[in-house]
Write a protein that holds these residues in place. Structure first.
Motif, PDB file in Angstrom:
ATOM      1  N   THR A  41      -4.171  -5.226   2.746  1.00 63.00           N
ATOM      2  CA  THR A  41      -4.813  -5.957   3.840  1.00 63.00           C
ATOM      3  C   THR A  41      -4.584  -7.456   3.709  1.00 63.00           C
ATOM      4  O   THR A  41      -4.480  -8.154   4.718  1.00 63.00           O
ATOM      5  CB  THR A  41      -6.319  -5.665   3.882  1.00 63.00           C
ATOM      6  N   GLY A  42      -4.482  -7.948   2.478  1.00 59.86           N
ATOM      7  CA  GLY A  42      -4.241  -9.372   2.279  1.00 59.86           C
ATOM      8  C   GLY A  42      -2.890  -9.807   2.789  1.00 59.86           C
ATOM      9  O   GLY A  42      -2.759 -10.831   3.481  1.00 59.86           O
ATOM     10  N   TYR A  43      -1.850  -9.044   2.485  1.00 61.75           N
ATOM     11  CA  TYR A  43      -0.513  -9.392   2.973  1.00 61.75           C
ATOM     12  C   TYR A  43      -0.433  -9.273   4.495  1.00 61.75           C
ATOM     13  O   TYR A  43       0.221 -10.080   5.159  1.00 61.75           O
ATOM     14  CB  TYR A  43       0.550  -8.520   2.312  1.00 61.75           C
ATOM     15  N   ARG A  44      -1.110  -8.262   5.055  1.00 62.99           N
ATOM     16  CA  ARG A  44      -1.080  -8.153   6.511  1.00 62.99           C
ATOM     17  C   ARG A  44      -1.816  -9.319   7.156  1.00 62.99           C
ATOM     18  O   ARG A  44      -1.362  -9.872   8.167  1.00 62.99           O
ATOM     19  CB  ARG A  44      -1.669  -6.803   6.941  1.00 62.99           C
ATOM     20  N   ALA A  45      -2.958  -9.697   6.592  1.00 63.23           N
ATOM     21  CA  ALA A  45      -3.701 -10.838   7.136  1.00 63.23           C
ATOM     22  C   ALA A  45      -2.888 -12.121   7.013  1.00 63.23           C
ATOM     23  O   ALA A  45      -2.890 -12.964   7.922  1.00 63.23           O
ATOM     24  CB  ALA A  45      -5.036 -10.986   6.421  1.00 63.23           C
ATOM     25  N   ASP A 104      -3.460 -10.868 -11.369  1.00 60.95           N
ATOM     26  CA  ASP A 104      -4.648 -11.116 -12.188  1.00 60.95           C
ATOM     27  C   ASP A 104      -5.868 -11.209 -11.278  1.00 60.95           C
ATOM     28  O   ASP A 104      -6.039 -12.197 -10.568  1.00 60.95           O
ATOM     29  CB  ASP A 104      -4.496 -12.424 -12.971  1.00 60.95           C
ATOM     30  N   PRO A 105      -6.726 -10.184 -11.254  1.00 63.27           N
ATOM     31  CA  PRO A 105      -7.859 -10.194 -10.324  1.00 63.27           C
ATOM     32  C   PRO A 105      -8.806 -11.369 -10.513  1.00 63.27           C
ATOM     33  O   PRO A 105      -9.521 -11.749  -9.585  1.00 63.27           O
ATOM     34  CB  PRO A 105      -8.561  -8.860 -10.598  1.00 63.27           C
ATOM     35  N   LYS A 106      -8.806 -11.982 -11.692  1.00 63.79           N
ATOM     36  CA  LYS A 106      -9.692 -13.129 -11.910  1.00 63.79           C
ATOM     37  C   LYS A 106      -9.278 -14.337 -11.072  1.00 63.79           C
ATOM     38  O   LYS A 106     -10.067 -15.264 -10.886  1.00 63.79           O
ATOM     39  CB  LYS A 106      -9.727 -13.499 -13.390  1.00 63.79           C
ATOM     40  N   ALA A 107      -8.046 -14.297 -10.544  1.00 63.88           N
ATOM     41  CA  ALA A 107      -7.579 -15.403  -9.707  1.00 63.88           C
ATOM     42  C   ALA A 107      -8.326 -15.472  -8.389  1.00 63.88           C
ATOM     43  O   ALA A 107      -8.205 -16.454  -7.651  1.00 63.88           O
ATOM     44  CB  ALA A 107      -6.078 -15.280  -9.450  1.00 63.88           C
ATOM     45  N   ILE A 108      -9.122 -14.447  -8.071  1.00 65.97           N
ATOM     46  CA  ILE A 108      -9.870 -14.462  -6.812  1.00 65.97           C
ATOM     47  C   ILE A 108     -11.090 -15.362  -6.896  1.00 65.97           C
ATOM     48  O   ILE A 108     -11.650 -15.767  -5.872  1.00 65.97           O
ATOM     49  CB  ILE A 108     -10.302 -13.034  -6.411  1.00 65.97           C
ATOM     50  N   GLN A 109     -11.520 -15.679  -8.098  1.00 66.84           N
ATOM     51  CA  GLN A 109     -12.706 -16.516  -8.250  1.00 66.84           C
ATOM     52  C   GLN A 109     -12.414 -17.943  -7.778  1.00 66.84           C
ATOM     53  O   GLN A 109     -11.320 -18.455  -7.914  1.00 66.84           O
ATOM     54  CB  GLN A 109     -13.167 -16.519  -9.711  1.00 66.84           C
ATOM     55  N   GLY A 110     -13.414 -18.564  -7.203  1.00 70.37           N
ATOM     56  CA  GLY A 110     -13.242 -19.933  -6.722  1.00 70.37           C
ATOM     57  C   GLY A 110     -12.761 -19.984  -5.293  1.00 70.37           C
ATOM     58  O   GLY A 110     -13.303 -19.317  -4.411  1.00 70.37           O
ATOM     59  N   ALA A 111     -11.690 -20.756  -5.061  1.00 69.71           N
ATOM     60  CA  ALA A 111     -11.232 -20.994  -3.695  1.00 69.71           C
ATOM     61  C   ALA A 111     -10.639 -19.754  -3.048  1.00 69.71           C
ATOM     62  O   ALA A 111     -10.717 -19.591  -1.830  1.00 69.71           O
ATOM     63  CB  ALA A 111     -10.199 -22.127  -3.683  1.00 69.71           C
ATOM     64  N   ALA A 112     -10.054 -18.860  -3.834  1.00 73.41           N
ATOM     65  CA  ALA A 112      -9.344 -17.716  -3.250  1.00 73.41           C
ATOM     66  C   ALA A 112     -10.273 -16.828  -2.438  1.00 73.41           C
ATOM     67  O   ALA A 112      -9.945 -16.433  -1.322  1.00 73.41           O
ATOM     68  CB  ALA A 112      -8.655 -16.903  -4.339  1.00 73.41           C
ATOM     69  N   ILE A 113     -11.445 -16.494  -2.989  1.00 74.39           N
ATOM     70  CA  ILE A 113     -12.357 -15.609  -2.260  1.00 74.39           C
ATOM     71  C   ILE A 113     -12.781 -16.262  -0.945  1.00 74.39           C
ATOM     72  O   ILE A 113     -12.874 -15.600   0.094  1.00 74.39           O
ATOM     73  CB  ILE A 113     -13.594 -15.237  -3.114  1.00 74.39           C
ATOM     74  N   THR A 114     -13.008 -17.568  -0.980  1.00 75.08           N
ATOM     75  CA  THR A 114     -13.366 -18.287   0.247  1.00 75.08           C
ATOM     76  C   THR A 114     -12.232 -18.234   1.252  1.00 75.08           C
ATOM     77  O   THR A 114     -12.452 -18.002   2.454  1.00 75.08           O
ATOM     78  CB  THR A 114     -13.713 -19.751  -0.077  1.00 75.08           C
ATOM     79  N   GLN A 118      -1.284 -21.936   6.311  1.00 77.27           N
ATOM     80  CA  GLN A 118      -2.414 -21.179   5.789  1.00 77.27           C
ATOM     81  C   GLN A 118      -2.010 -19.742   5.462  1.00 77.27           C
ATOM     82  O   GLN A 118      -2.412 -19.186   4.441  1.00 77.27           O
ATOM     83  CB  GLN A 118      -3.570 -21.170   6.787  1.00 77.27           C
ATOM     84  N   GLY A 119      -1.190 -19.154   6.340  1.00 73.86           N
ATOM     85  CA  GLY A 119      -0.730 -17.788   6.094  1.00 73.86           C
ATOM     86  C   GLY A 119       0.121 -17.685   4.844  1.00 73.86           C
ATOM     87  O   GLY A 119      -0.026 -16.745   4.055  1.00 73.86           O
ATOM     88  N   ILE A 120       1.011 -18.653   4.655  1.00 74.32           N
ATOM     89  CA  ILE A 120       1.862 -18.657   3.463  1.00 74.32           C
ATOM     90  C   ILE A 120       1.011 -18.802   2.205  1.00 74.32           C
ATOM     91  O   ILE A 120       1.211 -18.088   1.214  1.00 74.32           O
ATOM     92  CB  ILE A 120       2.901 -19.793   3.555  1.00 74.32           C
ATOM     93  N   LYS A 121       0.039 -19.693   2.249  1.00 76.18           N
ATOM     94  CA  LYS A 121      -0.841 -19.892   1.089  1.00 76.18           C
ATOM     95  C   LYS A 121      -1.642 -18.633   0.801  1.00 76.18           C
ATOM     96  O   LYS A 121      -1.827 -18.247  -0.366  1.00 76.18           O
ATOM     97  CB  LYS A 121      -1.787 -21.067   1.355  1.00 76.18           C
ATOM     98  N   LEU A 122      -2.088 -17.967   1.855  1.00 75.12           N
ATOM     99  CA  LEU A 122      -2.850 -16.730   1.669  1.00 75.12           C
ATOM    100  C   LEU A 122      -1.987 -15.673   0.986  1.00 75.12           C
ATOM    101  O   LEU A 122      -2.439 -14.972   0.070  1.00 75.12           O
ATOM    102  CB  LEU A 122      -3.353 -16.224   3.014  1.00 75.12           C
ATOM    103  N   GLY A 123      -0.728 -15.547   1.407  1.00 71.56           N
ATOM    104  CA  GLY A 123       0.173 -14.596   0.776  1.00 71.56           C
ATOM    105  C   GLY A 123       0.380 -14.899  -0.702  1.00 71.56           C
ATOM    106  O   GLY A 123       0.439 -13.989  -1.536  1.00 71.56           O
ATOM    107  N   GLN A 124       0.469 -16.182  -1.026  1.00 73.13           N
ATOM    108  CA  GLN A 124       0.619 -16.575  -2.427  1.00 73.13           C
ATOM    109  C   GLN A 124      -0.623 -16.211  -3.234  1.00 73.13           C
ATOM    110  O   GLN A 124      -0.526 -15.785  -4.399  1.00 73.13           O
ATOM    111  CB  GLN A 124       0.886 -18.083  -2.512  1.00 73.13           C
ATOM    112  N   ALA A 169      -1.097 -13.722  -6.455  1.00 71.43           N
ATOM    113  CA  ALA A 169      -1.756 -14.158  -7.690  1.00 71.43           C
ATOM    114  C   ALA A 169      -2.865 -13.198  -8.097  1.00 71.43           C
ATOM    115  O   ALA A 169      -3.025 -12.865  -9.274  1.00 71.43           O
ATOM    116  CB  ALA A 169      -2.312 -15.572  -7.508  1.00 71.43           C
ATOM    117  N   VAL A 170      -3.638 -12.741  -7.117  1.00 73.61           N
ATOM    118  CA  VAL A 170      -4.744 -11.830  -7.414  1.00 73.61           C
ATOM    119  C   VAL A 170      -4.219 -10.449  -7.797  1.00 73.61           C
ATOM    120  O   VAL A 170      -4.821  -9.754  -8.615  1.00 73.61           O
ATOM    121  CB  VAL A 170      -5.718 -11.747  -6.220  1.00 73.61           C
ATOM    122  N   ASN A 171      -3.085 -10.050  -7.213  1.00 78.78           N
ATOM    123  CA  ASN A 171      -2.471  -8.782  -7.609  1.00 78.78           C
ATOM    124  C   ASN A 171      -2.113  -8.808  -9.089  1.00 78.78           C
ATOM    125  O   ASN A 171      -2.334  -7.829  -9.808  1.00 78.78           O
ATOM    126  CB  ASN A 171      -1.219  -8.535  -6.766  1.00 78.78           C
TER     127      ASN A 171
END
Length: 458
Positions: free
Chosen positions: A252-256, A285-295, A271-277, A281-283
């Protein structure tokens, strides 16, 4: 084409091999000439003796099939730190198929093998049941994608052995490569949400139904004896649930990311390119979602859900809502918390109370379980209000005034969450609240107000 940092290949992109071949066409022919007879022989021998369908088992299969050509036969992507991904248009749109992070391949193969062992390696199943469960596990192994090359033949050998040991002849030659590849890709891209996971696997199940036949004779019949089956199907281990939650974020992340990048307006492409990156990153290492990524995940999903141009794109809207849920789940994993919305659970019976005495304990349990789901989906205040209503109902079996309004609001919110419409506890919350909102009458007291058991249905 050469791939940067591909330790399985030379500078021209040709796989390192024992034969000194330096062009891809000749190497492909040599690989086929060597591996196909080995595959036939391994299948005739019944596979790897004592194999447990874990990393050791699959590595042995790969080495047996490709050891005549490659010095790296039996090595996984983890051994030479290769990630990679693949594009597909199996849905009619460009999709990105991601595979398990290479660092996690050993533990993922062991996790899948352990889950399969909990099901007694699919012994005792009817043809329909075997096809369904085999489809589930083939998809798990395919997503792990343990090897740089040769995954397809390794999986075929593995499932030929699995079938033989469960009383089935599995012959992949009965399905065309096009059908096999399409069904595998559809399972990987997961068009349907977790609540409809069986739809993602239906093409693979249909493929298995085409290629399996019950092994004749007393031995085969004995392996299919229903007494050998593990029923109900064992609940997924926490590690399996975590793998599925992370896969949901990937697809869903890549599609979004693609949707946002193609929206009209300044800054959307960036924004879309950054989201894909961030998905990548989260794929890894799931800890990469903490902070700005989840937002950023939540904001991107909201942008899709609220954009006026998206109102006629229900699939995109559904993916955005799935991303919101998946990102919360992966954040829970990163924080070391237990997932509150598991994708597979045992079946349980929905209770439909008819009296206030029956409805009181049913409502209290159902309200707290639905509150958990609301909180897991970012609806903390609604969950907290529902818990307070549960406390009041335990003291007095009636719902009136603000409590009735809070229950209605909680139901409205919960019903909008993806896949929750058939939730056992949501059904019980509806039915018990309808009883408790009526004026109580003289009722016989119940001798035992048993609590409802089981997990949250998905």
């Amino acid at each position: 084409m050469a791939v940067l940092n591909d330790q399985f290949s030379d500078e021209n992109g040709v796989r390192l091999n024992k034969l000194g071949i330096t062009n891809t066409q000749d190497l492909a022919q040599a690989e086929s000439d060597s591996s196909i007879p080995r595959l036939k022989l391994l299948n005739q021998q019944g596979g790897i003796p004592g194999g447990q369908y874990d990393q050791a088992h699959l590595k042995q299969v790969h080495e047996r099939l490709f050891g005549g050509v490659y010095q790296w036969a039996g090595e996984t992507r983890a051994d030479r730190e290769f990630q990679g991904h693949k594009d597909t248009r199996v849905t009619g749109f460009r999709e990105t198929m991601t595979y398990a992070p290479y660092k996690e391949i050993p533990e993922r193969l062991d996790t899948i093998g352990a889950q399969l062992n909990k099901e007694n390696n699919l012994k005792g199943l009817s043809p329909d049941q075997f096809a369904e469960r085999a489809a589930y596990y083939l998809d798990q192994y395919n997503h792990t994608h343990a090897f740089r090359d040769g995954n397809g033949r390794t999986i075929q050998a593995t499932f030929t052995q699995l079938g033989k040991e469960a009383g089935y002849d599995v012959d992949f030659n009965r399905a065309s490569p096009e059908i096999l590849n399409r069904s595998r890709d559809l399972a990987i891209v997961r068009q349907y949400p977790p609540a409809e996971a069986a739809k993602n696997l239906q093409p693979l199940k249909a493929m298995f139904q085409q290629i399996i036949t019950p092994t004749p004779g007393a031995v085969g019949a004995g392996l299919r004896d229903p007494s050998l089956a593990v029923t109900p199907t064992p609940e997924l281990s926490p590690a399996m649930k975590a793998m599925d939650a992370r896969r949901e974020l990937e697809v869903t992340g890549y599609r979004a990311a693609s949707i946002v990048a193609n929206m009209p307006g300044a800054g959307n492409r960036e924004q879309g390119i950054k989201l894909g990156q961030q998905v990548k990153a989260v794929n890894l290492d799931p800890k990469a979602i903490q902070g700005a990524a989840i937002t950023n995940f939540q904001q991107a999903a909201d942008k899709i859900l609220k954009h006026p141009a998206m109102k006629d794109t229900p699939l995109d809207l559904a993916d955005a809502q799935r991303l919101k849920v998946a990102s919360v789940q992966v954040l829970q994993l990163a924080e070391g918390k237990e997932l509150m919305t598991p994708q597979r659970q045992k079946q349980s019976i929905t209770v439909t109370p008819k009296s206030h005495a029956e409805a009181q304990p049913v409502f209290a349990t159902a309200a707290r379980e639905v509150a958990k789901v609301l909180e897991a989906h970012g609806q903390g205040p609604a969950g907290a209000r529902l818990r307070e209503v549960a406390k009041d109902v335990e003291r007095n079996p009636v719902i009136v005034g603000p409590n009735a309004e809070n229950v209605k609001k909680s139901l409205d919110l919960a019903e909008k969450l993806p896949g929750i419409g058939s939730n056992k506890f949501l059904d019980e919350l509806r039915s018990s609240s309808r009883v408790l909102e009526k004026a109580p009458t003289q009722e016989r007291s119940s001798s035992s107000a048993g609590r409802s058991s089981g997990g949250i249905e998905r």
